[in-house]
Motif scaffolding. Sequence first.
Motif, PDB file in Angstrom:
ATOM      1  N   THR A  43      45.818  43.575  34.408  1.00  0.00           N
ATOM      2  CA  THR A  43      44.798  42.549  34.251  1.00  0.00           C
ATOM      3  C   THR A  43      44.983  41.489  35.325  1.00  0.00           C
ATOM      4  O   THR A  43      46.102  41.009  35.538  1.00  0.00           O
ATOM      5  CB  THR A  43      44.881  41.898  32.860  1.00  0.00           C
ATOM      6  N   TYR A  44      43.876  41.135  35.986  1.00  0.00           N
ATOM      7  CA  TYR A  44      43.939  40.179  37.088  1.00  0.00           C
ATOM      8  C   TYR A  44      43.063  38.968  36.744  1.00  0.00           C
ATOM      9  O   TYR A  44      41.875  39.112  36.467  1.00  0.00           O
ATOM     10  CB  TYR A  44      43.476  40.847  38.382  1.00  0.00           C
ATOM     11  N   THR A  45      43.673  37.805  36.779  1.00  0.00           N
ATOM     12  CA  THR A  45      43.005  36.574  36.368  1.00  0.00           C
ATOM     13  C   THR A  45      42.437  35.833  37.569  1.00  0.00           C
ATOM     14  O   THR A  45      43.121  35.666  38.585  1.00  0.00           O
ATOM     15  CB  THR A  45      43.974  35.652  35.617  1.00  0.00           C
ATOM     16  N   TRP A  91      46.207  47.135  43.519  1.00  0.00           N
ATOM     17  CA  TRP A  91      45.863  47.100  42.099  1.00  0.00           C
ATOM     18  C   TRP A  91      46.391  48.342  41.385  1.00  0.00           C
ATOM     19  O   TRP A  91      46.645  49.373  42.003  1.00  0.00           O
ATOM     20  CB  TRP A  91      44.358  46.975  41.914  1.00  0.00           C
ATOM     21  N   ASN A 127      32.771  47.867  28.819  1.00  0.00           N
ATOM     22  CA  ASN A 127      33.347  48.537  29.975  1.00  0.00           C
ATOM     23  C   ASN A 127      32.282  48.889  31.015  1.00  0.00           C
ATOM     24  O   ASN A 127      31.215  49.404  30.681  1.00  0.00           O
ATOM     25  CB  ASN A 127      34.065  49.822  29.539  1.00  0.00           C
ATOM     26  N   LYS A 146      45.466  49.716  34.097  1.00  0.00           N
ATOM     27  CA  LYS A 146      46.023  49.031  32.933  1.00  0.00           C
ATOM     28  C   LYS A 146      46.517  47.619  33.241  1.00  0.00           C
ATOM     29  O   LYS A 146      47.058  46.956  32.367  1.00  0.00           O
ATOM     30  CB  LYS A 146      47.121  49.858  32.255  1.00  0.00           C
ATOM     31  N   GLU A 162      37.400  39.690  30.448  1.00  0.00           N
ATOM     32  CA  GLU A 162      38.070  38.976  29.370  1.00  0.00           C
ATOM     33  C   GLU A 162      37.918  37.461  29.550  1.00  0.00           C
ATOM     34  O   GLU A 162      37.869  36.963  30.671  1.00  0.00           O
ATOM     35  CB  GLU A 162      39.568  39.329  29.353  1.00  0.00           C
ATOM     36  N   ASN A 194      40.755  49.433  33.670  1.00  0.00           N
ATOM     37  CA  ASN A 194      40.956  50.390  32.590  1.00  0.00           C
ATOM     38  C   ASN A 194      41.815  51.571  33.015  1.00  0.00           C
ATOM     39  O   ASN A 194      41.819  51.995  34.173  1.00  0.00           O
ATOM     40  CB  ASN A 194      39.613  50.889  32.080  1.00  0.00           C
ATOM     41  N   HIS A 198      40.284  43.326  33.521  1.00  0.00           N
ATOM     42  CA  HIS A 198      41.242  44.366  33.171  1.00  0.00           C
ATOM     43  C   HIS A 198      40.800  45.691  33.790  1.00  0.00           C
ATOM     44  O   HIS A 198      39.657  46.121  33.612  1.00  0.00           O
ATOM     45  CB  HIS A 198      41.338  44.518  31.655  1.00  0.00           C
ATOM     46  N   TYR A 231      38.238  46.027  23.681  1.00  0.00           N
ATOM     47  CA  TYR A 231      39.183  44.969  24.016  1.00  0.00           C
ATOM     48  C   TYR A 231      40.630  45.315  23.676  1.00  0.00           C
ATOM     49  O   TYR A 231      41.551  44.586  24.056  1.00  0.00           O
ATOM     50  CB  TYR A 231      38.791  43.664  23.317  1.00  0.00           C
TER      51      TYR A 231
END
Length: 262
Positions: A253-255, A248, A213, A251, A182, A169, A167, A57
């Motif tokens: 993060t997409y909500t 995209w 992951n 690193k 997340e 990576n 997220h 995380y």
Amino acid sequence: MQLSGLYVMVFLKCFFVVFGQQIHSQHKVADLHWKPATATWYGSPEGDGSDGGACGYGSLVDVKPLRARVGAVSPVLFKNGEGCGACYKVRCLDKSICSRRAVTIIVMDECPGGYCSNGNTHFDLSGAAFGRMAISGENGLLRNRGILPVIYRRTPCKYPGKNIAFHVNEGSTDYWLSLLVEFEDGDGDVGSMHIREAGGIEWQEMTHVWGANWCIVRGPLKGPFSVKLTTLATGRTLSAREVIPRNWAPKATYTSRLNFLH
């Protein structure tokens, strides 16, 4: 495609897991009954415990609502990383110094040795989480007790005002895509993940690599991507449509616009 260090290792593991047809065993759903365990603490006395931990995380461990709720657990609860994200209530049994209040922790790390070995159920809590079990004003004395007998139970994760986020990576490319989930309400853990490419009709299975992951080796992959996840504890499924955009970036993060009900 150039990857370095840890990301080369993760890519190779993902590659061989996918093409080696690794089979995962089934896990039973955790119940809500209190069970016996032991607990210690690590890090600074009022700190968040981990600096990222075995779940991956990263800096999220220092950010609310995760901050001060970090828990490292023994392998029996860590489950090779598939237990990451699960939430537990932990309560101390020493009435002379502990309150009746249970502390809620989130699995973000693993404690592999010492009290955590030999099949024991053990929680190694952040200093802040451990101290919260004490009666008022006695958190410092409680931390001096060392190992404590506790009881614990599984509890739904709650992230008020948060939706599930994905997220991407570092090191991800059009041929190797790795994601971390997340703020998952409810079960908190992930039993399987699938993605669907732009214009696609089939869900493509991702592979659990390490910690929390997941990855897929395929390509070239074309976004936007929809993501479907299934929880480990109860098998609940959620699909986030086109949550990862066409452009995209690693690193980032997409909500999503949704979350599990708990």
